[in-house]
Design a protein around this motif. Structure first.
Motif, short mmCIF file in Angstrom:
data_model
loop_
_atom_site.label_atom_id
_atom_site.label_comp_id
_atom_site.label_asym_id
_atom_site.label_seq_id
_atom_site.Cartn_x
_atom_site.Cartn_y
_atom_site.Cartn_z
N SER A 44 0.84 -1.19 0.00
CA SER A 44 0.00 0.00 0.00
C SER A 44 0.88 1.24 0.00
O SER A 44 1.87 1.32 0.73
CB SER A 44 -0.90 0.01 1.24
OG SER A 44 -1.78 -1.09 1.22
N SER A 49 -2.31 2.66 -7.50
CA SER A 49 -3.58 3.29 -7.87
C SER A 49 -3.37 4.63 -8.56
O SER A 49 -4.14 5.00 -9.45
CB SER A 49 -4.46 3.47 -6.62
OG SER A 49 -4.86 2.21 -6.10
N GLN A 93 -12.32 -0.67 -7.16
CA GLN A 93 -12.08 -1.63 -6.09
C GLN A 93 -13.35 -1.97 -5.32
O GLN A 93 -13.63 -3.13 -5.05
CB GLN A 93 -11.03 -1.06 -5.13
CG GLN A 93 -10.75 -1.95 -3.92
CD GLN A 93 -9.64 -1.39 -3.06
OE1 GLN A 93 -9.02 -0.39 -3.39
NE2 GLN A 93 -9.38 -2.03 -1.94
N ASP A 94 -14.13 -0.96 -4.95
CA ASP A 94 -15.35 -1.17 -4.18
C ASP A 94 -16.54 -1.16 -5.13
O ASP A 94 -16.98 -0.10 -5.58
CB ASP A 94 -15.51 -0.08 -3.12
CG ASP A 94 -16.67 -0.35 -2.17
OD1 ASP A 94 -17.53 -1.19 -2.50
OD2 ASP A 94 -16.70 0.27 -1.09
N GLN A 155 -20.02 -6.08 -8.69
CA GLN A 155 -18.80 -6.01 -9.49
C GLN A 155 -19.07 -6.46 -10.92
O GLN A 155 -18.48 -5.91 -11.87
CB GLN A 155 -17.69 -6.86 -8.87
CG GLN A 155 -16.32 -6.63 -9.47
CD GLN A 155 -15.85 -5.19 -9.36
OE1 GLN A 155 -16.36 -4.30 -10.04
NE2 GLN A 155 -14.88 -4.95 -8.50
N ASP A 173 -8.43 -1.96 -10.77
CA ASP A 173 -7.75 -1.57 -9.53
C ASP A 173 -8.32 -2.36 -8.36
O ASP A 173 -9.39 -2.05 -7.86
CB ASP A 173 -7.93 -0.06 -9.31
CG ASP A 173 -7.09 0.45 -8.14
OD1 ASP A 173 -6.29 -0.33 -7.59
OD2 ASP A 173 -7.23 1.64 -7.80
N GLU A 174 -7.61 -3.40 -7.94
CA GLU A 174 -8.06 -4.26 -6.84
C GLU A 174 -9.51 -4.72 -7.07
O GLU A 174 -10.37 -4.56 -6.20
CB GLU A 174 -7.96 -3.52 -5.50
CG GLU A 174 -6.58 -2.97 -5.17
CD GLU A 174 -5.68 -4.00 -4.50
OE1 GLU A 174 -6.08 -5.17 -4.43
OE2 GLU A 174 -4.59 -3.63 -4.05
N PRO A 175 -9.82 -5.34 -8.21
CA PRO A 175 -11.23 -5.60 -8.54
C PRO A 175 -11.89 -6.68 -7.70
O PRO A 175 -13.12 -6.78 -7.71
CB PRO A 175 -11.15 -6.03 -10.01
CG PRO A 175 -9.79 -6.63 -10.15
CD PRO A 175 -8.91 -5.80 -9.26
N SER A 177 -10.64 -7.51 -4.31
CA SER A 177 -10.17 -7.47 -2.92
C SER A 177 -11.31 -7.31 -1.92
O SER A 177 -11.17 -7.70 -0.76
CB SER A 177 -9.16 -6.33 -2.73
OG SER A 177 -9.77 -5.08 -2.98
N GLN A 184 -14.46 -14.24 -5.50
CA GLN A 184 -13.29 -13.79 -6.25
C GLN A 184 -13.02 -14.71 -7.43
O GLN A 184 -12.76 -14.25 -8.55
CB GLN A 184 -12.06 -13.77 -5.34
CG GLN A 184 -12.02 -12.65 -4.34
CD GLN A 184 -10.71 -12.63 -3.55
OE1 GLN A 184 -9.77 -13.33 -3.89
NE2 GLN A 184 -10.68 -11.83 -2.50
N SER A 206 -3.11 -5.14 -7.91
CA SER A 206 -3.52 -5.82 -6.69
C SER A 206 -2.34 -5.94 -5.74
O SER A 206 -1.18 -5.88 -6.16
CB SER A 206 -4.06 -7.22 -7.01
OG SER A 206 -4.46 -7.90 -5.84
#
Length: 321
Positions: A44, A49, A93-94, A155, A173-175, A177, A184, A206
């Motif tokens: 991180s 990103s 991501q979210d 998603q 982007d972190e699709p 997580s 997943q 990721s």
């Protein structure tokens, strides 16, 4: 992309001087081959990103340039954002928060069709049905709202929205997580099917190494805004060249494994407001020398067996182990 930099801050202050500058991305040069999946991994705050946002035009490089089929994306953003949106799309991501809670799924998916295509009303309806079928969702979902869906379903809707205008490149982007492990796998299998069906190219970002290993053709490892290692997925995972990549591999929890490795508790992490003159990983590296702390290493292809496998390191593991 060539020598891409992204700095935040540095603006002149009212009473003199300048605000501190955060060096989020520093001199990154990468290429994405048509039809491949390029995985980008790192801790991180390493700049993953920020890099993704620049690729899709949500942010602009401080220096350097990003090209798509030979065209400067920054110039394309200034001239015609619609043209860029037809070529490159972003998957967030979210999944739930990326959908407007006030709109039905039908209106959400129809919006890019209205703004980015020349389809009439009947054509848009046909395209909506095609998109839902592509992501394995029922047609009746078009009349529902985002809060009525699970994370995996949301998603899939986000993926359908990204595909609406027929892009060539998807930046993910972190699709997965934010999803359960079983979900997943479903989403990753869907992405693989869509890639084959539509001839897509992926930039897959990721921090989950197992996910990146499963989906990527090549992998770029980032540390402190720079590319630490770049190579074929199999080579990077089986024989990492950069000590930081090896540290990431040893930090992955595996059932039955008790020898997890983490960074030295006493190592000082680099200050993003004051980047070190040499290798940013030197303080955490057991192979660091005076050269590492004073000179910034560049990606080199002359340190491994595979010419497509490179690392920014003066003491790569191929020579130290």
């Amino acid at each position: 992309m060539k020598q891409v930099e992204r700095h935040f801050g540095g603006e002149p202050r009212l009473f003199g001087g300048r605000a501190p500058t955060v060096h989020a991305v520093q001199g990154v040069t990468l290429d994405v081959k048509r039809g491949e999946t390029l995985g980008i991994v790192g801790e991180s705050g390493c700049g993953k990103s920020t890099l993704a946002r620049m690729i899709v035009g949500l942010d602009q490089p401080t220096d350097g340039a990003i090209y798509f089929d030979g065209q400067d994306l920054s110039a394309l953003v200034r001239q015609d954002r619609r043209a860029l949106a037809r070529k490159v799309q972003y998957i967030f991501q979210d999944p739930v928060s990326s959908l407007n809670p006030r709109k039905t799924i039908g209106r959400i998916l129809e919006s890019p069709l209205k703004h980015l295509t020349d389809l009439d009303a009947s054509g848009r309806q046909a395209r909506l049905r095609e998109l839902l079928e592509a992501v394995n969702l029922a047609p009746e979902f078009l009349e529902r709202y985002p809060h009525e869906f699970s994370g995996g379903q949301a998603q899939r809707i986000g993926i359908a929205r990204a595909l609406a205008a027929g892009p060539e490149l998807l930046v993910l982007d972190e699709p997965v997580s934010a999803l359960d492990v079983s979900v997943q796998a479903q989403v990753l299998n869907l992405l693989d099917d869509l890639k084959q069906r539509y001839g897509l190219t992926y930039v897959f970002i990721s921090h989950d190494l197992s996910v990146v290993e499963a989906v990527s053709d090549r992998i770029a490892v980032m540390y402190f805004g720079r590319t630490a290692e770049l190579g074929p997925a199999e080579g990077v995972f089986s024989a990492p060249l950069h000590p930081y990549t090896a540290l990431l591999m040893k930090s992955v929890p595996v059932p039955g494994r008790r020898d997890l490795t983490s960074e030295d508790a006493y190592a000082e992490l680099p200050d993003p407001l004051n980047p070190p003159p040499g290798c940013a990983f030197a303080a955490r590296c057991t192979y660091a020398t005076a050269q590492c702390t004073s000179v910034k290493p560049e990606l080199s292809q002359d340190i491994g067996v595979d010419r497509d496998h490179s690392a920014a390191c003066f003491h790569p593991l191929s020579r130290t182990i």
